[in-house]
Design a protein around this motif. Structure first.
Motif, short mmCIF file in Angstrom:
data_model
loop_
_atom_site.label_atom_id
_atom_site.label_comp_id
_atom_site.label_asym_id
_atom_site.label_seq_id
_atom_site.Cartn_x
_atom_site.Cartn_y
_atom_site.Cartn_z
N HIS A 26 -3.02 5.84 -9.52
CA HIS A 26 -2.18 6.46 -8.64
C HIS A 26 -3.17 7.64 -8.17
O HIS A 26 -3.90 8.28 -8.88
CB HIS A 26 -1.00 7.35 -9.23
CG HIS A 26 -0.07 6.46 -10.11
ND1 HIS A 26 0.84 5.67 -9.53
CD2 HIS A 26 -0.10 5.96 -11.30
CE1 HIS A 26 1.45 4.78 -10.23
NE2 HIS A 26 1.10 4.97 -11.55
N GLY B 182 3.88 5.49 -1.21
CA GLY B 182 5.19 5.97 -1.61
C GLY B 182 5.31 7.44 -1.53
O GLY B 182 4.39 8.22 -0.92
N ASP C 149 2.75 -3.89 -8.51
CA ASP C 149 2.27 -2.74 -9.01
C ASP C 149 1.60 -2.90 -10.44
O ASP C 149 1.29 -1.70 -11.00
CB ASP C 149 3.24 -1.56 -9.20
CG ASP C 149 4.38 -1.87 -9.79
OD1 ASP C 149 4.62 -3.09 -10.28
OD2 ASP C 149 5.30 -0.96 -10.01
N SER D 48 10.15 11.02 -4.71
CA SER D 48 11.09 10.09 -5.26
C SER D 48 10.18 9.25 -6.64
O SER D 48 10.81 8.47 -7.28
CB SER D 48 11.62 8.85 -4.33
OG SER D 48 10.17 8.25 -3.78
N ARG D 49 8.92 9.63 -6.65
CA ARG D 49 8.13 8.92 -7.67
C ARG D 49 8.39 7.34 -7.58
O ARG D 49 8.29 6.60 -8.62
CB ARG D 49 8.54 9.27 -9.12
CG ARG D 49 8.23 10.69 -9.38
CD ARG D 49 8.39 10.76 -10.71
NE ARG D 49 8.12 12.37 -11.78
CZ ARG D 49 7.62 13.43 -11.03
NH1 ARG D 49 7.19 13.67 -9.95
NH2 ARG D 49 7.51 14.34 -11.66
N SER D 50 8.27 6.61 -6.46
CA SER D 50 8.46 5.45 -6.25
C SER D 50 7.62 4.89 -5.11
O SER D 50 7.51 5.84 -4.20
CB SER D 50 9.88 4.86 -6.16
OG SER D 50 10.32 5.59 -4.88
N TYR D 51 7.14 3.79 -5.06
CA TYR D 51 6.44 3.06 -3.74
C TYR D 51 7.55 2.57 -3.03
O TYR D 51 8.60 1.82 -3.22
CB TYR D 51 5.37 2.24 -4.33
CG TYR D 51 4.29 2.68 -5.15
CD1 TYR D 51 3.21 3.57 -4.59
CD2 TYR D 51 4.24 2.66 -6.64
CE1 TYR D 51 2.19 4.10 -4.94
CE2 TYR D 51 3.19 3.36 -7.10
CZ TYR D 51 2.10 4.05 -6.53
OH TYR D 51 1.25 4.80 -6.96
N THR D 52 7.22 2.52 -1.41
CA THR D 52 8.18 2.20 -0.73
C THR D 52 7.44 1.01 0.06
O THR D 52 8.15 0.24 0.57
CB THR D 52 8.58 3.35 0.37
OG1 THR D 52 7.44 3.86 0.88
CG2 THR D 52 9.39 4.29 -0.24
N TRP E 244 3.82 -8.58 -11.17
CA TRP E 244 4.08 -7.22 -10.71
C TRP E 244 3.11 -6.88 -9.41
O TRP E 244 1.97 -7.14 -9.80
CB TRP E 244 4.52 -6.46 -11.34
CG TRP E 244 5.94 -6.60 -12.27
CD1 TRP E 244 6.47 -7.67 -12.38
CD2 TRP E 244 6.20 -5.81 -13.24
NE1 TRP E 244 7.27 -7.68 -13.53
CE2 TRP E 244 7.22 -6.44 -14.09
CE3 TRP E 244 5.76 -4.78 -13.98
CZ2 TRP E 244 7.82 -6.00 -15.33
CZ3 TRP E 244 6.29 -4.26 -15.00
CH2 TRP E 244 7.31 -4.79 -15.61
#
Length: 130
Positions: A32, A67, A27, A71-75, A25
């Motif tokens: 963070h 990110g 990530d 949204s607590r996500s990586y874009t 993966w």
């Protein structure tokens, strides 16, 4: 039924297979950092600034992730090999992506920029990814 593909494998082999899958993966192993990201796109001569508060900066063995905290996500994911230049100060980290004819500068204002930059240097020096 779900585990029928694993028939014939030992528990140890199954765990190793799962760990290899997870390590693939982008990530995997991410650390963070929270702060503000500033983005400047330089197209020919025009500079287009953009600032995003409440952003996530992720430092992982394979690259940098960007990110949104909301949204607590990586874009976005940027492998170290796609980053041309690094910059570092007491409260920020910046890097340039160069894809002709566009240059993009990302600047992250974070509390622990020293730790983030040390991680980046470690990954670059030990994994030969930069």
């Amino acid at each position: 039924k779900v585990y029928s593909k694993l028939r014939g494998y030992s528990p140890h082999e199954c765990v190793l297979s799962l760990l290899e899958y997870i390590q693939a993966w982008d990530d995997y192993g991410v650390t963070h950092f929270y702060g503000t990201v500033g983005i400047e796109s330089v197209f020919m001569v025009a500079i287009i600034p953009e600032e995003n508060p409440d952003s996530l900066l992720g430092v992982a063995p394979k690259g940098i992730l960007v990110g949104s905290l909301m949204s607590r996500s990586y874009t976005s994911f940027f492998p170290y090999s796609s980053i041309a230049i690094w910059g570092h100060s007491s409260n920020s980290i910046s890097f340039y992506l160069t894809t002709k004819p566009l240059q993009i500068r990302y600047s992250f204002t974070v509390q622990h920029s020293d730790e983030a930059f040390e991680l980046i240097q470690y990954y670059c020096n030990h994994f030969s990814v930069c």
